[in-house]
Design a protein around this motif. Sequence first.
Motif, PDB file in Angstrom:
ATOM      1  N   ILE A   8       0.855  -1.181   0.000  1.00 41.05           N
ATOM      2  CA  ILE A   8       0.000   0.000   0.000  1.00 41.05           C
ATOM      3  C   ILE A   8       0.892   1.232   0.000  1.00 41.05           C
ATOM      4  O   ILE A   8       1.861   1.311   0.757  1.00 41.05           O
ATOM      5  CB  ILE A   8      -0.894   0.026   1.272  1.00 41.05           C
ATOM      6  CG1 ILE A   8      -1.683  -1.270   1.438  1.00 41.05           C
ATOM      7  CG2 ILE A   8      -1.788   1.259   1.274  1.00 41.05           C
ATOM      8  CD1 ILE A   8      -2.681  -1.567   0.354  1.00 41.05           C
ATOM      9  N   LEU A   9       0.545   2.191  -0.851  1.00 42.23           N
ATOM     10  CA  LEU A   9       1.273   3.450  -0.888  1.00 42.23           C
ATOM     11  C   LEU A   9       0.275   4.579  -0.663  1.00 42.23           C
ATOM     12  O   LEU A   9      -0.766   4.628  -1.330  1.00 42.23           O
ATOM     13  CB  LEU A   9       1.977   3.626  -2.243  1.00 42.23           C
ATOM     14  CG  LEU A   9       2.775   4.909  -2.456  1.00 42.23           C
ATOM     15  CD1 LEU A   9       3.910   5.044  -1.448  1.00 42.23           C
ATOM     16  CD2 LEU A   9       3.330   4.953  -3.887  1.00 42.23           C
ATOM     17  N   LEU A  10       0.566   5.449   0.291  1.00 40.34           N
ATOM     18  CA  LEU A  10      -0.257   6.626   0.548  1.00 40.34           C
ATOM     19  C   LEU A  10       0.516   7.864   0.138  1.00 40.34           C
ATOM     20  O   LEU A  10       1.638   8.078   0.603  1.00 40.34           O
ATOM     21  CB  LEU A  10      -0.637   6.726   2.033  1.00 40.34           C
ATOM     22  CG  LEU A  10      -1.337   8.036   2.451  1.00 40.34           C
ATOM     23  CD1 LEU A  10      -2.689   8.190   1.764  1.00 40.34           C
ATOM     24  CD2 LEU A  10      -1.492   8.108   3.964  1.00 40.34           C
ATOM     25  N   PHE A  20      -2.496   8.534  11.189  1.00 41.60           N
ATOM     26  CA  PHE A  20      -3.843   7.988  11.353  1.00 41.60           C
ATOM     27  C   PHE A  20      -4.012   6.769  10.441  1.00 41.60           C
ATOM     28  O   PHE A  20      -4.485   5.707  10.847  1.00 41.60           O
ATOM     29  CB  PHE A  20      -4.813   9.117  10.970  1.00 41.60           C
ATOM     30  CG  PHE A  20      -6.233   8.989  11.414  1.00 41.60           C
ATOM     31  CD1 PHE A  20      -6.591   8.635  12.701  1.00 41.60           C
ATOM     32  CD2 PHE A  20      -7.253   9.305  10.510  1.00 41.60           C
ATOM     33  CE1 PHE A  20      -7.919   8.566  13.091  1.00 41.60           C
ATOM     34  CE2 PHE A  20      -8.576   9.239  10.882  1.00 41.60           C
ATOM     35  CZ  PHE A  20      -8.907   8.863  12.178  1.00 41.60           C
ATOM     36  N   PHE A  21      -3.588   6.920   9.199  1.00 44.03           N
ATOM     37  CA  PHE A  21      -3.686   5.879   8.170  1.00 44.03           C
ATOM     38  C   PHE A  21      -2.822   4.667   8.556  1.00 44.03           C
ATOM     39  O   PHE A  21      -3.278   3.528   8.500  1.00 44.03           O
ATOM     40  CB  PHE A  21      -3.210   6.500   6.852  1.00 44.03           C
ATOM     41  CG  PHE A  21      -3.455   5.686   5.630  1.00 44.03           C
ATOM     42  CD1 PHE A  21      -4.669   5.755   4.962  1.00 44.03           C
ATOM     43  CD2 PHE A  21      -2.460   4.879   5.100  1.00 44.03           C
ATOM     44  CE1 PHE A  21      -4.893   5.027   3.799  1.00 44.03           C
ATOM     45  CE2 PHE A  21      -2.665   4.151   3.941  1.00 44.03           C
ATOM     46  CZ  PHE A  21      -3.895   4.233   3.292  1.00 44.03           C
ATOM     47  N   LYS A  22      -1.580   4.922   8.956  1.00 44.38           N
ATOM     48  CA  LYS A  22      -0.662   3.851   9.349  1.00 44.38           C
ATOM     49  C   LYS A  22      -1.224   3.060  10.529  1.00 44.38           C
ATOM     50  O   LYS A  22      -1.221   1.827  10.530  1.00 44.38           O
ATOM     51  CB  LYS A  22       0.705   4.446   9.711  1.00 44.38           C
ATOM     52  CG  LYS A  22       1.743   3.439  10.158  1.00 44.38           C
ATOM     53  CD  LYS A  22       3.048   4.166  10.480  1.00 44.38           C
ATOM     54  CE  LYS A  22       4.107   3.239  11.004  1.00 44.38           C
ATOM     55  NZ  LYS A  22       3.889   2.837  12.382  1.00 44.38           N
ATOM     56  N   ASN A  33       2.079  -3.982   3.726  1.00 39.01           N
ATOM     57  CA  ASN A  33       3.257  -3.136   3.893  1.00 39.01           C
ATOM     58  C   ASN A  33       2.837  -1.759   3.422  1.00 39.01           C
ATOM     59  O   ASN A  33       2.440  -1.597   2.262  1.00 39.01           O
ATOM     60  CB  ASN A  33       4.432  -3.631   3.051  1.00 39.01           C
ATOM     61  CG  ASN A  33       4.971  -4.944   3.554  1.00 39.01           C
ATOM     62  OD1 ASN A  33       5.249  -5.081   4.738  1.00 39.01           O
ATOM     63  ND2 ASN A  33       5.100  -5.907   2.674  1.00 39.01           N
ATOM     64  N   VAL A  34       2.877  -0.793   4.309  1.00 36.70           N
ATOM     65  CA  VAL A  34       2.418   0.551   3.996  1.00 36.70           C
ATOM     66  C   VAL A  34       3.620   1.477   3.905  1.00 36.70           C
ATOM     67  O   VAL A  34       4.476   1.489   4.780  1.00 36.70           O
ATOM     68  CB  VAL A  34       1.433   1.065   5.076  1.00 36.70           C
ATOM     69  CG1 VAL A  34       0.954   2.463   4.741  1.00 36.70           C
ATOM     70  CG2 VAL A  34       0.251   0.104   5.229  1.00 36.70           C
ATOM     71  N   PHE A 117     -11.435   7.219  13.689  1.00 32.36           N
ATOM     72  CA  PHE A 117     -10.544   6.091  13.461  1.00 32.36           C
ATOM     73  C   PHE A 117     -11.287   4.819  13.065  1.00 32.36           C
ATOM     74  O   PHE A 117     -10.857   4.100  12.158  1.00 32.36           O
ATOM     75  CB  PHE A 117      -9.705   5.862  14.725  1.00 32.36           C
ATOM     76  CG  PHE A 117      -8.590   4.886  14.540  1.00 32.36           C
ATOM     77  CD1 PHE A 117      -7.504   5.190  13.742  1.00 32.36           C
ATOM     78  CD2 PHE A 117      -8.622   3.652  15.170  1.00 32.36           C
ATOM     79  CE1 PHE A 117      -6.456   4.301  13.577  1.00 32.36           C
ATOM     80  CE2 PHE A 117      -7.585   2.749  15.014  1.00 32.36           C
ATOM     81  CZ  PHE A 117      -6.499   3.081  14.209  1.00 32.36           C
ATOM     82  N   ASN A 118     -12.403   4.493  13.712  1.00 32.97           N
ATOM     83  CA  ASN A 118     -13.131   3.259  13.405  1.00 32.97           C
ATOM     84  C   ASN A 118     -13.686   3.271  11.986  1.00 32.97           C
ATOM     85  O   ASN A 118     -13.675   2.245  11.305  1.00 32.97           O
ATOM     86  CB  ASN A 118     -14.247   3.008  14.429  1.00 32.97           C
ATOM     87  CG  ASN A 118     -13.678   2.538  15.757  1.00 32.97           C
ATOM     88  OD1 ASN A 118     -12.635   1.890  15.794  1.00 32.97           O
ATOM     89  ND2 ASN A 118     -14.352   2.883  16.831  1.00 32.97           N
ATOM     90  N   THR A 119     -14.155   4.425  11.540  1.00 27.88           N
ATOM     91  CA  THR A 119     -14.642   4.531  10.159  1.00 27.88           C
ATOM     92  C   THR A 119     -13.486   4.337   9.184  1.00 27.88           C
ATOM     93  O   THR A 119     -13.636   3.657   8.168  1.00 27.88           O
ATOM     94  CB  THR A 119     -15.334   5.888   9.926  1.00 27.88           C
ATOM     95  OG1 THR A 119     -16.399   6.032  10.871  1.00 27.88           O
ATOM     96  CG2 THR A 119     -15.891   5.982   8.513  1.00 27.88           C
ATOM     97  N   LEU A 120     -12.335   4.902   9.492  1.00 27.54           N
ATOM     98  CA  LEU A 120     -11.165   4.723   8.638  1.00 27.54           C
ATOM     99  C   LEU A 120     -10.808   3.241   8.529  1.00 27.54           C
ATOM    100  O   LEU A 120     -10.535   2.736   7.438  1.00 27.54           O
ATOM    101  CB  LEU A 120      -9.970   5.522   9.155  1.00 27.54           C
ATOM    102  CG  LEU A 120      -8.665   5.343   8.364  1.00 27.54           C
ATOM    103  CD1 LEU A 120      -8.841   5.744   6.907  1.00 27.54           C
ATOM    104  CD2 LEU A 120      -7.542   6.141   9.015  1.00 27.54           C
ATOM    105  N   LYS A 121     -10.817   2.527   9.640  1.00 28.93           N
ATOM    106  CA  LYS A 121     -10.505   1.082   9.602  1.00 28.93           C
ATOM    107  C   LYS A 121     -11.509   0.332   8.734  1.00 28.93           C
ATOM    108  O   LYS A 121     -11.130  -0.540   7.947  1.00 28.93           O
ATOM    109  CB  LYS A 121     -10.496   0.491  11.020  1.00 28.93           C
ATOM    110  CG  LYS A 121      -9.275   0.865  11.819  1.00 28.93           C
ATOM    111  CD  LYS A 121      -9.079   0.067  13.082  1.00 28.93           C
ATOM    112  CE  LYS A 121     -10.317  -0.142  13.891  1.00 28.93           C
ATOM    113  NZ  LYS A 121     -10.084  -0.762  15.199  1.00 28.93           N
TER     114      LYS A 121
END
Length: 149
Positions: A8-10, A20-22, A33-34, A117-121
């Motif tokens: 994964i690349l951000l 937050f993403f990590k 792997n981010v 955070f939960n919505t992001l997950k």
Amino acid sequence: MQKNALHILLADDDEDDRLFFKDAFEEIKIQTNVSFVHDGMQLMDHLMNTDNKLPDILFLDLNMPKKTGKECLIEIKKTDHLKDIIIAIYSTSSSEEDIEDTFIQGANIYIKKPSDFNTLKKIINEVVTVNWHYHTSGLNRDNFLLRLK
């Protein structure tokens, strides 16, 4: 790098958003792997460097310095060895123009950055478990914008 992990690349210039993403990726049950780039120029340099593994999914912020996400999207889709990368637009913008433009330019999905955070997950889990060959074969404007219920 884990052998069968999704790469994964951000591309995002906001350090808080990257963290937050990590953290969200560390909590989902899918091996990943981010990695990160901080602006559009760094993204394109990374993708054009043949020593770097291409991402399985690129999460692309639209509002970045040096080169915008839209400019990167256009360049990626015009480059033979990059055009098949799965691109998830990951932006604070909910502008109809941005959604329409990125759909037309070939992004696979549009995600409005969540504030919790939960919505992001949930979003990340949804995006990394989609069968993209099936999903993109029937891609239309209605299923392009990811909306969690």
